[in-house]
Design a protein around this motif. Structure first.
Motif, PDB file in Angstrom:
ATOM      1  N   ILE A 277      10.311   8.612  -4.206  1.00 10.31           N
ATOM      2  CA  ILE A 277       9.528   9.844  -4.328  1.00 10.31           C
ATOM      3  C   ILE A 277       8.341   9.814  -3.382  1.00 10.31           C
ATOM      4  O   ILE A 277       8.047  10.793  -2.690  1.00 10.31           O
ATOM      5  CB  ILE A 277       9.071  10.041  -5.796  1.00 10.31           C
ATOM      6  CG1 ILE A 277      10.267  10.408  -6.664  1.00 10.31           C
ATOM      7  CG2 ILE A 277       7.998  11.115  -5.895  1.00 10.31           C
ATOM      8  CD1 ILE A 277       9.959  10.387  -8.146  1.00 10.31           C
ATOM      9  N   GLY A 278       7.650   8.694  -3.328  1.00 13.47           N
ATOM     10  CA  GLY A 278       6.507   8.571  -2.428  1.00 13.47           C
ATOM     11  C   GLY A 278       6.905   8.718  -0.980  1.00 13.47           C
ATOM     12  O   GLY A 278       6.230   9.405  -0.196  1.00 13.47           O
TER      13      GLY A 278
ATOM     14  N   ARG B  13      12.789   2.075 -12.000  1.00 12.58           N
ATOM     15  CA  ARG B  13      11.687   3.046 -12.019  1.00 12.58           C
ATOM     16  C   ARG B  13      10.749   2.840 -10.835  1.00 12.58           C
ATOM     17  O   ARG B  13      10.237   3.797 -10.266  1.00 12.58           O
ATOM     18  CB  ARG B  13      10.924   2.965 -13.335  1.00 12.58           C
ATOM     19  CG  ARG B  13      11.703   3.556 -14.474  1.00 12.58           C
ATOM     20  CD  ARG B  13      10.880   3.629 -15.721  1.00 12.58           C
ATOM     21  NE  ARG B  13      11.685   4.141 -16.830  1.00 12.58           N
ATOM     22  CZ  ARG B  13      11.247   4.226 -18.061  1.00 12.58           C
ATOM     23  NH1 ARG B  13      10.023   3.830 -18.364  1.00 12.58           N
ATOM     24  NH2 ARG B  13      12.036   4.700 -19.004  1.00 12.58           N
ATOM     25  N   LEU B  14      10.507   1.586 -10.482  1.00 16.96           N
ATOM     26  CA  LEU B  14       9.679   1.326  -9.295  1.00 16.96           C
ATOM     27  C   LEU B  14      10.356   1.828  -8.028  1.00 16.96           C
ATOM     28  O   LEU B  14       9.703   2.391  -7.151  1.00 16.96           O
ATOM     29  CB  LEU B  14       9.382  -0.168  -9.179  1.00 16.96           C
ATOM     30  CG  LEU B  14       8.253  -0.700 -10.031  1.00 16.96           C
ATOM     31  CD1 LEU B  14       8.144  -2.214  -9.879  1.00 16.96           C
ATOM     32  CD2 LEU B  14       6.950  -0.048  -9.673  1.00 16.96           C
TER      33      LEU B  14
ATOM     34  N   ARG C 139      12.756  -1.589 -15.141  1.00 17.59           N
ATOM     35  CA  ARG C 139      11.473  -1.503 -14.434  1.00 17.59           C
ATOM     36  C   ARG C 139      11.689  -1.414 -12.929  1.00 17.59           C
ATOM     37  O   ARG C 139      11.013  -0.653 -12.233  1.00 17.59           O
ATOM     38  CB  ARG C 139      10.598  -2.708 -14.752  1.00 17.59           C
ATOM     39  CG  ARG C 139      10.032  -2.684 -16.128  1.00 17.59           C
ATOM     40  CD  ARG C 139       9.136  -3.887 -16.341  1.00 17.59           C
ATOM     41  NE  ARG C 139       8.932  -4.114 -17.744  1.00 17.59           N
ATOM     42  CZ  ARG C 139       7.740  -4.097 -18.319  1.00 17.59           C
ATOM     43  NH1 ARG C 139       6.669  -3.888 -17.617  1.00 17.59           N
ATOM     44  NH2 ARG C 139       7.638  -4.307 -19.607  1.00 17.59           N
TER      45      ARG C 139
ATOM     46  N   LEU D  65       0.610   6.849  -6.492  1.00 20.04           N
ATOM     47  CA  LEU D  65       1.794   6.233  -7.089  1.00 20.04           C
ATOM     48  C   LEU D  65       1.495   4.870  -7.704  1.00 20.04           C
ATOM     49  O   LEU D  65       2.276   4.390  -8.536  1.00 20.04           O
ATOM     50  CB  LEU D  65       2.903   6.111  -6.049  1.00 20.04           C
ATOM     51  CG  LEU D  65       3.531   7.436  -5.628  1.00 20.04           C
ATOM     52  CD1 LEU D  65       4.542   7.206  -4.526  1.00 20.04           C
ATOM     53  CD2 LEU D  65       4.154   8.140  -6.803  1.00 20.04           C
TER      54      LEU D  65
ATOM     55  N   LEU E 220       3.636   0.742 -15.587  1.00 22.49           N
ATOM     56  CA  LEU E 220       5.001   0.217 -15.559  1.00 22.49           C
ATOM     57  C   LEU E 220       5.011  -1.306 -15.436  1.00 22.49           C
ATOM     58  O   LEU E 220       5.814  -1.986 -16.056  1.00 22.49           O
ATOM     59  CB  LEU E 220       5.766   0.848 -14.398  1.00 22.49           C
ATOM     60  CG  LEU E 220       7.240   0.592 -14.299  1.00 22.49           C
ATOM     61  CD1 LEU E 220       7.964   1.108 -15.531  1.00 22.49           C
ATOM     62  CD2 LEU E 220       7.798   1.265 -13.064  1.00 22.49           C
TER      63      LEU E 220
ATOM     64  N   PRO F 219       0.921   5.257 -11.903  1.00 24.79           N
ATOM     65  CA  PRO F 219       2.015   5.029 -12.866  1.00 24.79           C
ATOM     66  C   PRO F 219       2.657   3.645 -12.723  1.00 24.79           C
ATOM     67  O   PRO F 219       3.174   3.101 -13.695  1.00 24.79           O
ATOM     68  CB  PRO F 219       3.020   6.145 -12.554  1.00 24.79           C
ATOM     69  CG  PRO F 219       2.690   6.635 -11.209  1.00 24.79           C
ATOM     70  CD  PRO F 219       1.236   6.358 -10.997  1.00 24.79           C
ATOM     71  N   ALA F 220       2.614   3.080 -11.523  1.00 29.50           N
ATOM     72  CA  ALA F 220       3.156   1.731 -11.350  1.00 29.50           C
ATOM     73  C   ALA F 220       2.334   0.714 -12.138  1.00 29.50           C
ATOM     74  O   ALA F 220       2.870  -0.299 -12.594  1.00 29.50           O
ATOM     75  CB  ALA F 220       3.183   1.357  -9.869  1.00 29.50           C
TER      76      ALA F 220
ATOM     77  N   ARG G 114      12.457   4.305  -7.884  1.00 29.81           N
ATOM     78  CA  ARG G 114      12.364   5.759  -7.953  1.00 29.81           C
ATOM     79  C   ARG G 114      10.984   6.232  -7.489  1.00 29.81           C
ATOM     80  O   ARG G 114      10.866   7.199  -6.735  1.00 29.81           O
ATOM     81  CB  ARG G 114      12.650   6.242  -9.364  1.00 29.81           C
ATOM     82  CG  ARG G 114      12.741   7.753  -9.470  1.00 29.81           C
ATOM     83  CD  ARG G 114      13.064   8.243 -10.866  1.00 29.81           C
ATOM     84  NE  ARG G 114      14.008   7.385 -11.541  1.00 29.81           N
ATOM     85  CZ  ARG G 114      13.994   7.171 -12.854  1.00 29.81           C
ATOM     86  NH1 ARG G 114      13.091   7.727 -13.621  1.00 29.81           N
ATOM     87  NH2 ARG G 114      14.880   6.383 -13.410  1.00 29.81           N
ATOM     88  N   LEU G 115       9.926   5.551  -7.924  1.00 26.31           N
ATOM     89  CA  LEU G 115       8.574   5.892  -7.464  1.00 26.31           C
ATOM     90  C   LEU G 115       8.441   5.724  -5.953  1.00 26.31           C
ATOM     91  O   LEU G 115       7.835   6.561  -5.276  1.00 26.31           O
ATOM     92  CB  LEU G 115       7.533   5.011  -8.163  1.00 26.31           C
ATOM     93  CG  LEU G 115       7.094   5.397  -9.552  1.00 26.31           C
ATOM     94  CD1 LEU G 115       6.132   4.352 -10.097  1.00 26.31           C
ATOM     95  CD2 LEU G 115       6.462   6.759  -9.576  1.00 26.31           C
ATOM     96  N   ALA G 116       9.014   4.653  -5.421  1.00 25.47           N
ATOM     97  CA  ALA G 116       8.935   4.410  -3.978  1.00 25.47           C
ATOM     98  C   ALA G 116       9.676   5.490  -3.194  1.00 25.47           C
ATOM     99  O   ALA G 116       9.191   5.966  -2.160  1.00 25.47           O
ATOM    100  CB  ALA G 116       9.489   3.036  -3.639  1.00 25.47           C
TER     101      ALA G 116
END
Length: 178
Positions: free
Chosen positions: A74-75, A67-68, A64, A106, A113, A109-110, A70-72
């Motif tokens: 990307i953002g 993935r968080l 988790r 973002l 997650l 999806p978080a 990765r989201l950060a």
């Protein structure tokens, strides 16, 4: 011996609210902006302290957190590239609404997650605020709407989410006044 620093979700939301408040207060006049910024710093520090009380209560699984992260990343890439791209066009004032719109997008999806639906509401409100700020920016002159309204509004929304996550809302609603 190496120590790891653990921040709770409430502390991260409070820091995000402080960043939004900083952006919003930069659109105000020097005297007013300084007072507003000082008040925002005080609220941010208070919410970080209150939200950090239970930072290590429940550690997150590694998949988790990856993935968080990765989201950060990307953002961050989208915000930096989009803001730089907007700087080359006559629509540079849309950089702040773009940034908070990406943060709101973002959070959707978080939310799945992290298994918490409150991030859905927060993300939707941030995207709505960014859209309103972009609309007002295109129909006005100056930085008050795109930077001031969106930054201060996002700061308040993120602070409210931090207060909710840290349990302050429940404490305040259960308090008895005489």
């Amino acid at each position: 011996m190496a120590r790891t620093v653990t921040l709770s979700a409430a502390a991260v939301l409070a820091l995000g609210g402080g960043a939004g408040w900083l952006v919003g207060s930069s659109a105000l006049d020097a005297g007013t902006g300084t007072v507003v910024l000082a008040a925002g710093i005080a609220v941010t520090v208070w919410l970080v302290v209150m939200g950090s009380r239970e930072a290590a209560a429940r550690p997150m699984e590694h998949w988790r957190s990856r993935r968080l992260l990765r989201l950060a990343v990307i953002g961050l890439v989208v915000i930096v590239a989009g803001s730089a791209g907007l700087g080359f066009t006559p629509y540079g004032e849309l950089a702040v609404p773009l940034g908070f719109g990406v943060v709101g997008a973002l959070l959707l999806p978080a939310s799945s997650l992290l298994g918490d639906r409150t991030y859905l509401v927060l993300g939707a409100l941030l995207m709505l605020l960014a859209a309103l700020g972009a609309f007002l920016a295109l129909n006005s002159v100056g930085q008050l709407y795109p930077r001031g309204l969106v930054g201060l509004g996002a700061g308040v929304l993120l602070w409210a989410a931090s207060a909710y996550r840290s349990g302050l809302v429940v404490q305040l609603s259960g308090a008895r006044y005489r």
